[in-house]
Design a protein around this motif. Structure first.
Motif, short mmCIF file in Angstrom:
data_model
loop_
_atom_site.label_atom_id
_atom_site.label_comp_id
_atom_site.label_asym_id
_atom_site.label_seq_id
_atom_site.Cartn_x
_atom_site.Cartn_y
_atom_site.Cartn_z
N ASN A 169 0.86 -1.20 0.00
CA ASN A 169 0.00 0.00 0.00
C ASN A 169 0.89 1.23 0.00
O ASN A 169 2.10 1.14 0.12
CB ASN A 169 -0.93 0.02 1.22
CG ASN A 169 -0.14 -0.03 2.52
OD1 ASN A 169 0.94 0.55 2.64
ND2 ASN A 169 -0.66 -0.73 3.51
N SER A 183 1.21 10.29 -4.82
CA SER A 183 1.55 9.82 -6.18
C SER A 183 3.06 9.78 -6.39
O SER A 183 3.58 8.89 -7.07
CB SER A 183 0.88 10.70 -7.23
OG SER A 183 1.25 12.04 -7.04
N GLU A 203 -3.53 -2.73 -2.11
CA GLU A 203 -4.74 -1.91 -1.99
C GLU A 203 -4.85 -0.92 -3.15
O GLU A 203 -3.91 -0.19 -3.43
CB GLU A 203 -4.71 -1.13 -0.67
CG GLU A 203 -4.73 -2.03 0.56
CD GLU A 203 -4.50 -1.24 1.84
OE1 GLU A 203 -5.20 -0.23 2.04
OE2 GLU A 203 -3.61 -1.63 2.63
N ARG A 204 -6.01 -0.90 -3.77
CA ARG A 204 -6.26 0.08 -4.84
C ARG A 204 -6.64 1.42 -4.19
O ARG A 204 -7.51 1.46 -3.33
CB ARG A 204 -7.39 -0.40 -5.75
CG ARG A 204 -7.62 0.53 -6.93
CD ARG A 204 -8.85 0.12 -7.70
NE ARG A 204 -8.63 -0.95 -8.65
CZ ARG A 204 -8.10 -0.78 -9.87
NH1 ARG A 204 -7.70 0.41 -10.26
NH2 ARG A 204 -7.97 -1.81 -10.69
N GLU A 205 -5.97 2.48 -4.59
CA GLU A 205 -6.30 3.81 -4.08
C GLU A 205 -6.33 4.79 -5.24
O GLU A 205 -5.42 4.80 -6.08
CB GLU A 205 -5.25 4.25 -3.04
CG GLU A 205 -5.31 3.45 -1.74
CD GLU A 205 -4.05 3.63 -0.90
OE1 GLU A 205 -3.52 4.74 -0.87
OE2 GLU A 205 -3.63 2.64 -0.27
N SER A 206 -7.37 5.63 -5.28
CA SER A 206 -7.57 6.50 -6.44
C SER A 206 -6.39 7.45 -6.67
O SER A 206 -6.09 7.81 -7.79
CB SER A 206 -8.86 7.30 -6.27
OG SER A 206 -8.83 7.99 -5.03
N GLU A 207 -5.70 7.82 -5.57
CA GLU A 207 -4.59 8.77 -5.73
C GLU A 207 -3.33 8.14 -6.30
O GLU A 207 -2.43 8.85 -6.74
CB GLU A 207 -4.25 9.41 -4.37
CG GLU A 207 -5.24 10.44 -3.90
CD GLU A 207 -4.82 11.02 -2.54
OE1 GLU A 207 -3.84 11.78 -2.51
OE2 GLU A 207 -5.47 10.69 -1.54
N THR A 208 -3.27 6.81 -6.27
CA THR A 208 -2.00 6.17 -6.67
C THR A 208 -2.13 5.09 -7.73
O THR A 208 -1.14 4.76 -8.37
CB THR A 208 -1.31 5.54 -5.44
OG1 THR A 208 -2.23 4.61 -4.82
CG2 THR A 208 -0.92 6.58 -4.42
N ASP A 209 -3.34 4.53 -7.93
CA ASP A 209 -3.40 3.34 -8.80
C ASP A 209 -2.94 3.62 -10.23
O ASP A 209 -2.32 2.78 -10.88
CB ASP A 209 -4.78 2.65 -8.76
CG ASP A 209 -5.93 3.57 -9.11
OD1 ASP A 209 -5.69 4.70 -9.52
OD2 ASP A 209 -7.09 3.13 -8.97
N PHE A 210 -3.18 4.86 -10.72
CA PHE A 210 -2.78 5.18 -12.10
C PHE A 210 -1.25 5.11 -12.27
O PHE A 210 -0.75 4.76 -13.35
CB PHE A 210 -3.29 6.57 -12.51
CG PHE A 210 -2.62 7.73 -11.79
CD1 PHE A 210 -1.52 8.37 -12.35
CD2 PHE A 210 -3.08 8.15 -10.55
CE1 PHE A 210 -0.90 9.42 -11.69
CE2 PHE A 210 -2.45 9.20 -9.88
CZ PHE A 210 -1.36 9.83 -10.44
N ASP A 228 -9.25 -5.65 -5.36
CA ASP A 228 -10.36 -5.74 -6.33
C ASP A 228 -11.12 -7.06 -6.16
O ASP A 228 -12.34 -7.09 -6.27
CB ASP A 228 -9.83 -5.68 -7.77
CG ASP A 228 -9.41 -4.27 -8.17
OD1 ASP A 228 -9.53 -3.36 -7.32
OD2 ASP A 228 -8.95 -4.08 -9.31
#
Length: 433
Positions: A169, A183, A203-210, A228
């Protein structure tokens, strides 16, 4: 003729001659892989002679590494495990099937590489990584689970080409070295993603997954976000174990798994480990049968001697220590404290001086009795400064110059149905143990 150093003299040499991040902080951090590459070349690149799994992340990477090592051991593989920092003994960092590296190997490695080291001037961590690779090669391990020290891209361990990379994470920690934004930190951790090597993100997190998706695409690596598809729920607690169900989407794939790591925050780590095991089996990296998963997670403490993760040291009064030391890690520990049963709470607490002290203090319970103390390292936050800052958050207590005297005072004051928590820094726990 030079007199051969004994084990203690060798350690003293390493601590005094080599800059050590955990003791002095940023001054010991080498922002490239040059030294490690040079050291490894001089000893014949031992890291290329065994298979590895590489584990990074802000929190949970230590537990995840130990859980995986335990599963590999239960599956019959000779398994190396490299982690940091150590709590009691330097040799905890380097293990094979749970056994610590021998004192003789440490002494001989330093003796044989002293000239190289004095020329290259590596950090303590860089030399220790080379030592671990050399030991795993000599021991002919089948697999080594390698935990990064700090970040990923420029971490000394990042000279390996693993079979699988894992990033547990991302949260804010070591911002002075890894960047201020999530990021940016994710970008550093994503540095362990290698061409064509599968990557599991816990863990998928919107601020970092990209960040991870882009890097995986660039490296043509298959990427899996464990959160997921996988989830772990606690069924009950029995003795010193939690019983959990692990699900893949709607289906229970590991019913009633017994875990020796009982912190609620371990549920995410177990999901990450199970996702990793499935990828390892799918890609025929190794054969990890379900029995090895059950036994490995149940016996993780026995197999790998993991310490300091919601570790119960005493029942009456309840004494618990935990090495969580940043905002997100301590938040989960505070949830564990809230869910515990006790009359009065005693907090034996100290920090290092390069953490966001105010953010951590703001999370701590105001109704506890505090025993402010400092660990026996140069990086420890001055105890009077800690007390003063804590006062602004209505945290009240006494000041102690070391951990043992703080803990003794807490034990003397605690009633049988009270709780004593020891933490704030890995080094507070190390001194307590």
């Amino acid at each position: 003729m030079a007199v051969k150093m004994n084990y203690q003299q060798t350690l003293d040499y390493m601590y005094s001659q080599l800059p050590m991040f955990h003791r002095i902080g940023a001054a010991a951090y080498k922002p490239d892989l040059k030294n490690t590459i040079q050291l490894c070349e001089l000893i014949g690149n031992p890291q290329n002679n065994f298979k590895t799994i590489h584990v990074a992340g802000t929190n949970g990477k230590g537990s995840t590494s130990h859980l995986l090592a335990s599963i590999f051991q239960e599956a019959g593989y000779k398994t190396g495990l490299y982690t940091s920092p150590h709590l009691k003994d330097f040799r905890e960092r380097i293990r094979v099937n749970g056994e610590k590296i021998s004192r003789n190997f440490v002494v001989d490695f330093i003796k044989n590489n002293k000239v190289n080291a004095e020329e290259i001037k590596p950090s303590f961590f860089e030399l220790t990584v080379a030592m671990a690779f050399s030991f795993f090669h000599e021991e002919e391990v089948d697999f080594a689970i390698i935990e990064t020290g700090l970040g990923g891209r420029l971490d000394s361990t990042n000279v390996i080409t693993p079979e699988l990379s894992i990033i547990t994470n991302i949260s804010l920690d070591h911002q002075n070295l890894l960047g201020k934004e999530l990021s940016t930190i994710a970008g550093e951790k994503a540095g362990i993603i290698k061409e064509g090597i599968p990557i599991v993100i816990g863990e998928r997190e919107s601020e970092t997954d990209f960040v991870f998706i882009e890097k995986a695409k660039k490296e043509k690596s298959k990427i899996i976000f464990a959160s997921d598809d996988y989830s772990t729920s606690k069924v009950k607690t029995i003795d010193n174990y939690i019983i959990v169900n692990v699900m893949n989407k709607e289906e229970i794939i590991f019913p009633e798994l017994k875990s020796a790591l009982i912190g609620n925050y371990q549920l995410k780590n177990i999901s990450t480990v199970i996702a990793s095991v499935e990828i390892i089996n799918e890609n025929k990296i190794a054969d990890l049968p379900n029995t090895a998963v059950y036994e490995g997670i149940k016996n993780v403490v026995k197999n790998t001697f993991l310490m300091g993760r919601w570790q119960i040291l005493n029942k009456k009064p309840l004494i618990v220590c935990d090495t969580a030391h940043n905002e997100s890690g301590l938040k989960l520990v505070m949830e564990m404290i809230e869910s515990s049963t006790y009359r009065n709470l005693h907090m034996v607490f100290g920090m290092v001086n390069d953490k966001d002290v105010d953010k951590v203090l703001a999370m701590l319970p105001q109704n506890a009795i505090y025993y402010f103390c400092k660990a026996n390292i140069p990086r420890a936050l001055d105890v009077l400064e800690l007390e003063e800052k804590a006062g602004k958050f209505n945290l009240v207590g006494n000041v102690f110059n070391d951990v043992p005297s703080a803990l003794n005072s807490a034990k003397n004051n605690a009633q049988i149905d009270d709780m004593i928590f020891i933490g704030g820094s890995t080094f507070i726990v190390a001194d307590a143990l």
